[in-house]
Design an enzyme around this catalytic site. Sequence first.
Site, mmCIF file in Angstrom:
data_model
loop_
_atom_site.group_PDB
_atom_site.id
_atom_site.type_symbol
_atom_site.label_atom_id
_atom_site.label_comp_id
_atom_site.label_asym_id
_atom_site.label_seq_id
_atom_site.Cartn_x
_atom_site.Cartn_y
_atom_site.Cartn_z
ATOM 1 N N CYS A 150 -25.339 -21.142 42.263
ATOM 2 C CA CYS A 150 -25.405 -20.763 40.841
ATOM 3 C C CYS A 150 -24.074 -20.811 40.105
ATOM 4 O O CYS A 150 -24.015 -20.495 38.918
ATOM 5 C CB CYS A 150 -26.035 -19.380 40.717
ATOM 6 S SG CYS A 150 -27.640 -19.316 41.523
ATOM 7 N N HIS A 283 -21.995 -13.478 33.828
ATOM 8 C CA HIS A 283 -23.023 -14.092 34.670
ATOM 9 C C HIS A 283 -24.321 -13.303 34.474
ATOM 10 O O HIS A 283 -25.370 -13.896 34.287
ATOM 11 C CB HIS A 283 -22.568 -14.098 36.124
ATOM 12 C CG HIS A 283 -23.469 -14.854 37.048
ATOM 13 N ND1 HIS A 283 -23.766 -16.187 36.849
ATOM 14 C CD2 HIS A 283 -24.150 -14.474 38.158
ATOM 15 C CE1 HIS A 283 -24.593 -16.583 37.804
ATOM 16 N NE2 HIS A 283 -24.845 -15.581 38.608
ATOM 17 N N HIS A 318 -32.367 -17.538 34.303
ATOM 18 C CA HIS A 318 -31.248 -17.956 35.150
ATOM 19 C C HIS A 318 -31.508 -19.407 35.549
ATOM 20 O O HIS A 318 -32.436 -19.697 36.289
ATOM 21 C CB HIS A 318 -31.137 -17.052 36.371
ATOM 22 C CG HIS A 318 -29.923 -17.328 37.201
ATOM 23 N ND1 HIS A 318 -28.957 -18.248 36.837
ATOM 24 C CD2 HIS A 318 -29.487 -16.792 38.374
ATOM 25 C CE1 HIS A 318 -28.005 -18.279 37.754
ATOM 26 N NE2 HIS A 318 -28.300 -17.404 38.691
#
Lengths: 389, 328
Positions: A150, A283, A318
């Site tokens: 990620c 994030h 996400h």
Amino acid sequence: MSISVTGLGIITAIGEGVEANLHALQAAQSGIQWSEEFSLMLGQVHRSNASICAEFGLETGDYSRTSLLGLIAAREAWSSSSLNNSLRTGIISSTSVGGMDRMEKHYFQAKEEEMEETHPLMTHDNGGTTELIAQVLGIRGYVGTISTACSSGANAIMQGARMIQAGKLDRVLVGGVDPLAQFNMKGFSSLGIYDEKHCRPFDQSRSGLNLGEGAAFLLLENEKSMAVTGHSSICQLTGWNNSTDAFHQTASSADGKGAALAMENALKKANLSPSDIDYVNAHGTGTQNNDLSESMALKTIFGSQLPAFSSTKAFTGHTLAAAGAIEAVFCILALQVGLVFPNLNFVTPMEETGFSPITSSPQKQNLRHVLSNSFGFGGNCSSLIFSKS
Amino acid sequence: MMFVLSASTISYQPSFRNKGFSAEISPLDPESELQHPDYSALIPPMYRRRMTDVLKMSIACTIDALQQADLEQPDSIIVGTSMGCSLFSQRFLDKIYASEGRRISPTAFILSTHNSIAGQISLLLGNHGYNMTHTQNNLSFEQALMDAMLMGEEGNRHVLVGGADERNLDLYNLRTRLGLDTVHETGGASFFVLGEKASQTAPRIKLLEVESFAFVQDTSQQVQSFLHNRDQKPEEIDLVLFGSCFPEQQQLSSIFEPRQLVDYQNFCGSYLSNSSFAMAYAVDILQQGSFPFLDRPVKRILICNQLIPENLGLILLERQSDDHETTE
């Protein structure tokens, strides 16, 4: 040596193209919806593979959605650029799903039919998805792909900047892509970190993430390249760093050591102090673990002088490897229009920190430096700093 | 430019912890097998448990390469892998297929990401530095090496860099069907410690340059300009290790003499990061300083990787002459 951002391209659940994304961000419109098909809250891109193939004149074929979403964003960022022999040009993409969306389809089909056909495994490569984008845009020379889960998108941007800095390239298209696939949907489900409602980053009641899909690319150029292309600088990429948490394969450490190192070293690289940062795009996935760990890292770096911060994951979901690139585009838009974007669904600060992200767009202001965080499996932590030209 | 301080490789040859293996190796035959070391003596049990080949090989090579270089912590960890943890990926697909909606164990998913290799190494070492994974088909290792050179320019003193892929039988079956069965589908791992300064004891091996090229049309022209840009003449290259999907069609014989050309895939088989084996092989040859059938000392080796015909990777290594005292 300054590294300018001269082009942007993006496709997410909140829209196709820079304008559409900016509009949704300003209107606080989330792209996350309940999917009947998958029984999940998802940030889906409402474009079929067939329609993207048709748009690019690709013969109907078995292309990975990774390539196709990537193409849309990469073409927007590449815009009217063309090959020029006097410029060393490259493309660095990043993905975690890669060709898995095709592979799983063939694999399950082969199992169903008890076929010995093993063609699918050949498609589970990441590099091939980037090669198709390069081929369609006509980019030769350096064609690379990064895969660090990620944080991938941020790392591709960083890699491009470092290659320009080292004089290896004059301009480079950098970004990240991930489509939704059974593999990642079931994967995150197996970890038990889905929120069945809209995700609530940094909220005391947060209970997990919503997955999304998308792609974003930036065009980075040095001065030599801009003199040839005539592009003007949207902003500059001034700081970057990748550091490792070295705590656990999937969980972040309680004090967010890796995240703090990434931010600290990115500030050093940009020759800035924490007080110079006007906005942090966190994030902020909405999981218990990430948001607490990241908050502790923010505390380590900024102390009591925490700048405006928000997670935009409640807009897009996400998007894994694409997240770092998508959020880089959001940071650059923030610099351009002088607005920070709200952290949707936030109500109650978490007990441990009392931190409150931005929940509505305040008055326009002069933003000078913005920081974007991206963290991934393997304790992989990256921070980027964009600055007004 | 960086120095190669150590090299460690697990392959189908007796290459692990065996200096001088380049003189002992022989072409693969259908019975050849990966020569695994005794991992229990190398890898702590908690890391060994549940690991597939690519992780075990990479960690064993890391431990060995660091020991050889007498180094506890590199500044960066950089890995090139084409297929990453392909066996874990496949295992997780099997679990999805069999789950019928039930909850699945996350283990295979957690370790399926390409950066599990570099991530597990950072966990093992407690390393907080730069940690990167490049995954560009047959150019994955070259791009990891390029990154390592950049880290050197940016002030890193030591970089751990490696290439690894695991054998996946399903891939092998496919290649056989495609008629590509002239090459032995394999796997392997090779890791290196690169340093800004040469070691004081071993022969000094320099990594002069590495580059990757996509959509190559004229290989010989690309190789010549690569050498020209580094002020090297083809006649100054003593040995060329090449890897090609179609060895009989390689275009290097227009530049080099046939006896200088060695098909490295004969020794390591075919996997997409096998130029890392070629580099370990080259480092061993350079340390020996000679090569069978070559009547001159071997000082410079070019590795030419074209496992996918349009993708060219070039690595140039040099043994510094022994009377050269300065280390630049």
